[in-house]
Design a protein around this motif. Structure first.
Motif, short mmCIF file in Angstrom:
data_model
loop_
_atom_site.label_atom_id
_atom_site.label_comp_id
_atom_site.label_asym_id
_atom_site.label_seq_id
_atom_site.Cartn_x
_atom_site.Cartn_y
_atom_site.Cartn_z
N ALA A 268 0.83 -1.20 0.00
CA ALA A 268 0.00 0.00 0.00
C ALA A 268 0.86 1.25 0.00
CB ALA A 268 -0.92 -0.01 1.22
N LEU A 269 1.92 1.24 0.79
CA LEU A 269 2.82 2.40 0.82
C LEU A 269 3.53 2.57 -0.51
CD1 LEU A 269 3.91 4.57 2.77
CD2 LEU A 269 5.83 3.03 3.25
N TRP A 270 3.96 1.46 -1.10
CA TRP A 270 4.66 1.52 -2.40
C TRP A 270 3.73 2.02 -3.51
CZ3 TRP A 270 4.24 -1.40 -7.04
CH2 TRP A 270 5.32 -1.24 -7.92
N ASN A 271 2.44 1.71 -3.39
CA ASN A 271 1.46 2.17 -4.38
C ASN A 271 1.03 3.62 -4.16
OD1 ASN A 271 1.28 -0.16 -5.95
ND2 ASN A 271 -0.26 -1.09 -4.63
N GLY A 272 1.57 4.26 -3.15
CA GLY A 272 1.27 5.66 -2.92
C GLY A 272 -0.06 5.92 -2.23
N MET A 273 -0.58 4.93 -1.51
CA MET A 273 -1.82 5.14 -0.78
C MET A 273 -1.60 6.15 0.35
SD MET A 273 -3.65 1.42 -0.44
CE MET A 273 -4.27 0.52 -1.87
N PRO A 274 -2.61 6.95 0.69
CA PRO A 274 -2.49 7.89 1.80
C PRO A 274 -2.14 7.17 3.09
CG PRO A 274 -4.47 8.34 0.53
CD PRO A 274 -3.93 7.04 0.02
N ARG A 275 -1.48 7.88 4.00
CA ARG A 275 -1.04 7.27 5.25
C ARG A 275 -2.22 6.72 6.05
NH1 ARG A 275 2.32 11.02 9.17
NH2 ARG A 275 3.59 11.13 7.26
N ARG A 276 -3.35 7.40 6.00
CA ARG A 276 -4.52 6.93 6.75
C ARG A 276 -4.95 5.55 6.26
NH1 ARG A 276 -8.54 9.88 9.72
NH2 ARG A 276 -10.49 8.70 9.91
N GLN A 277 -4.89 5.32 4.95
CA GLN A 277 -5.25 4.01 4.43
C GLN A 277 -4.22 2.95 4.82
OE1 GLN A 277 -5.95 4.19 0.21
NE2 GLN A 277 -7.48 5.82 0.36
N VAL A 278 -2.95 3.31 4.80
CA VAL A 278 -1.90 2.36 5.17
C VAL A 278 -2.07 1.93 6.63
CG1 VAL A 278 0.59 2.02 5.42
CG2 VAL A 278 -0.29 3.32 3.48
N VAL A 279 -2.30 2.90 7.50
CA VAL A 279 -2.48 2.58 8.92
C VAL A 279 -3.76 1.77 9.14
CG1 VAL A 279 -2.79 3.56 11.22
CG2 VAL A 279 -1.17 4.62 9.64
N GLY A 280 -4.83 2.11 8.42
CA GLY A 280 -6.07 1.35 8.54
C GLY A 280 -5.90 -0.10 8.11
N LEU A 281 -5.21 -0.32 7.01
CA LEU A 281 -4.95 -1.69 6.56
C LEU A 281 -4.09 -2.44 7.57
CD1 LEU A 281 -4.33 -1.03 2.76
CD2 LEU A 281 -6.19 -2.39 3.73
N ALA A 282 -3.14 -1.73 8.18
CA ALA A 282 -2.26 -2.37 9.17
C ALA A 282 -3.06 -2.81 10.39
CB ALA A 282 -1.16 -1.40 9.57
#
Length: 398
Positions: A268-282
């Protein structure tokens, strides 16, 4: 109305503990209170050996139940703080305070979507209240960690380190902090966990550690034998094991699932997703790590949903939103339906059919749908950026 209903369930359970309503079978909070009393008696190490624990259960409560004690030693200090209180008051203090803290953190994250998240999470909320489990406590710690990571604050490591009481539920956010290169956060988390471990060793004695490790080995044997109520679990392992697949094969599938889901965080981070989405997926990914994951751990899903819901509502089709909510209710509500059926059919040939764990497949579908919707957000963003960069060229040509 949902929150008032939760308060009514909480009051009803407290009245049962006080003897003012008919008693019920031992539940998780009974195990907490028994373990806390064993801390004060000085024999908490014996709680990690089930036959001895059953004897203490019988002596302290007059009943016995299959509630093995496998919590890390720092959690013993939490239950010890509750043990001096009568169990009815201890339950109200623990369940009420952790629920209030969880709802405050959830509201802080969800903002205007708070009511929607609460409705989507309703089955899991009722499960956590009814059992007196620690899902609200771990959900609060994960929510505070998520807020800290979103704000770029090193103090996010404090609640992350306190998750030493249930470390498998913190793996996703630990990986998230790692891929985001939050070194000070990880350092503080390690220091906090080390301090909690040292304090529990000092208070309970070094003998607590071989006892704890022995309890973990017992739990592994119980899990492989299918002794736990697998229908209450949400893991891939429980699903496959309840279908009578060999324990080794089910564990291999669980490990593969955990690696794949945790891999979504750096992806998700490599695909440039916003930080909120990365943290939510985590936050959501942590629920797929351990084979020993129960429906009462689903307050973590509430934190993930609160983080992701604004983007999901903006990009999902109406039908997809309904499917998301339905899948969430199935994952959280299956145990509610299966538990009374399992108790009613206990001893009959039909008990096997309701003993199957069916939460993992819809949970995997839910995660896949969330990922697909969030990826659509990234796909739709590309034409906009291309158009924005192409506009000046058209102006010059004109």
């Amino acid at each position: 109305m949902l929150l008032l209903s939760l308060a009514a369930v909480m009051l009803s359970k407290a009245l049962r503990y006080a003897g003012l309503l008919p008693a019920q079978e031992l539940t998780d909070f009974d195990a907490f209170h028994v373990a806390g009393r064993m801390v004060w008696r000085g024999d908490i190490a014996q709680a990690y050996h089930l036959p001895t624990l059953l004897e203490v259960q019988k002596a302290l409560t007059g009943e016995q139940a299959f509630l093995p004690w496998t919590y890390p030693p720092p959690f013993n200090l939490v239950v010890a703080a509750l043990a001096p209180l009568p169990i009815s008051l201890a339950y109200l203090v623990f369940a009420g305070s952790t629920l209030a803290a969880y709802l405050l953190v959830l509201r802080r994250i969800a903002g205007p979507h708070f009511a929607t998240v609460v409705v989507a999470l309703a089955p899991a909320l009722f499960i956590a209240v009814a059992g007196g489990q620690n899902g609200f406590l771990t959900g609060t710690l994960i929510g505070l960690t998520a807020l800290g990571l979103l704000g770029g604050r090193a103090l996010a490591g404090l609640p992350l380190g306190l998750m030493v009481i249930k470390p498998h539920l913190a793996v996703g956010l630990a990986v998230c902090a790692l891929v985001l290169r939050r070194w000070r956060c990880l350092g503080l988390a390690a220091a906090t966990a080390a301090l909690a471990l040292a304090l529990s060793t000092l208070m309970l004695g070094p003998a607590i550690w071989p006892a704890f490790l022995g309890g973990v080995e017992e739990a592994k044997a119980f899990l492989a034998a299918g002794a736990y109520p697998l229908f209450r679990m949400i893991s891939v392992y429980a699903w496959l094991r309840s279908l009578d697949l060999p324990a080794g094969l089910a564990l291999a599938a669980q490990m593969a699932t955990a690696v794949a889901v945790l891999g979504l965080i750096p992806l998700a981070l490599w695909n440039g997703m916003p930080r909120r989405q990365v943290v939510g997926l985590a936050a959501m990914a942590s629920l797929f790590v351990s084979p020993y994951a129960y429906d009462y751990d689903l307050p973590l899903y509430g934190i993930a949903l609160a983080l992701l819901l604004p983007d999901l509502l903006r990009q999902a089709r109406r039908g997809q939103v309904l499917v998301l909510f339905a899948l969430g209710w199935i994952v959280g509500g299956y145990g509610i339906v299966a538990t009374p059926l399992h108790e009613a059919l206990s001893g009959s040939a039909l008990v096997t059919s309701v003993g199957i764990s069916l939460a993992a497949p819809p949970f995997l579908l839910l995660l896949a749908l969330v990922w697909r919707i969030l990826r659509r957000t990234q796909t739709l963003a590309v034409p906009d950026s291309v158009e924005a960069t192409a506009a000046p060229a058209r102006t010059v040509a004109a």
